[in-house]
Design an enzyme around this catalytic site. Structure first.
Site, PDB file in Angstrom:
ATOM      1  CB  SER A 142      -0.935   0.010   1.215  1.00 62.50           C
ATOM      2  OG  SER A 142      -1.807  -1.090   1.192  1.00 62.50           O
ATOM      3  CG  HIS A 187      -2.105   3.810   3.439  1.00 61.81           C
ATOM      4  ND1 HIS A 187      -3.411   3.420   3.697  1.00 61.81           N
ATOM      5  CD2 HIS A 187      -1.401   2.659   3.295  1.00 61.81           C
ATOM      6  CE1 HIS A 187      -3.477   2.100   3.692  1.00 61.81           C
ATOM      7  NE2 HIS A 187      -2.271   1.614   3.462  1.00 61.81           N
TER       8      HIS A 187
END
Length: 240
Positions: free
Chosen positions: A136, A188
């Protein structure tokens, strides 16, 4: 001939780094499950001991044992089949678009370094005893790269659509991450910041002058990237 034609002819080229990254993370997942079975562990990819063994991000391991490879290895490790499937699908669909547009080495740099920057931010400001993994961090980097492409290709409708969609995707995901304690929002966020900075630094293949990112902006983005990496390392090793 359209000023964008040479860029879009690149779409026919095989995005081999996208496929290579997919192959690596699937292979790692299978290996983790195999090692788990050999040791009597069900769902080995979800076992904290195996995650640690295979190189998940562990701030304490980095600080105490100097295991600096953990800034890289978490990119290819996934926690459970659903995690792997979602990230693999995202990489497959987005990577197959982005890599041919910007070129193989640019894609490699954006994907890998933004992933590392995500892990660095998680290392610096996340839990000292946390354990995190997943592509991610890198995926947010290539999502964010489209924001910059939207500024470079201002009049290309497809890129503009992708840029707007990716911007919305990043914002919605970060907002949802605030309410999910099981998601590494710092990773993220760091990956997205890395994607923007690195896309400015590497720019796009030369087609005409209007499509190239201003050299001064590239230099500033490069300086900010180095500062980001240095700050996270110094902060993490000082205050952990």
């Amino acid at each position: 001939m359209s000023q964008f034609s040479s860029s879009w002819n690149r779409i026919n080229r095989t995005p081999f780094f996208t496929y290579a990254f997919l192959a690596i993370q699937v292979a790692v997942f299978i290996l983790m499950e195999f090692v788990g079975v050999r040791n009597g562990i069900v769902n080995g990819s979800e076992n904290s001991s195996l995650l640690y063994l295979f190189g998940a991000m562990s701030p304490q391991a980095v600080i105490q044992n100097h295991e600096y490879w953990r800034f890289v290895t978490p990119i290819f490790i996934h926690i459970g089949l659903t995690h792997l499937a979602l990230n693999s699908l995202s990489l497959y669909f987005v990577g197959r678009i982005l890599e041919p547009i910007i070129g193989h080495m640019r894609f490699f740099i954006v994907y890998m370094v933004s992933g590392i920057m995500g892990n660095l931010l998680s290392f610096a400001f996340g839990s000292s005893y946390g354990l995190s993994a997943g592509a991610s961090t890198s995926l947010f980097g290539i999502f964010a790269a489209f924001i910059v492409l939207g500024k470079i290709y201002r009049y290309h409708p497809m890129i503009q659509h992708m840029s707007q969609s990716m911007t919305l995707l990043i914002i919605l995901n970060l907002v949802m991450n605030l309410f999910d304690s099981g998601v590494d929002i710092l990773g993220h966020l760091g990956g997205a910041i890395g994607g923007v900075l690195l896309m400015i630094v590497v720019s796009v293949p030369r087609n005409n002058r209007q499509e190239k990112m201003n050299v001064h902006k590239r230099i500033i983005a490069g300086i900010l990237t180095i500062f980001f990496i240095g700050f996270c390392l110094v902060y993490g090793f000082t205050f952990k």
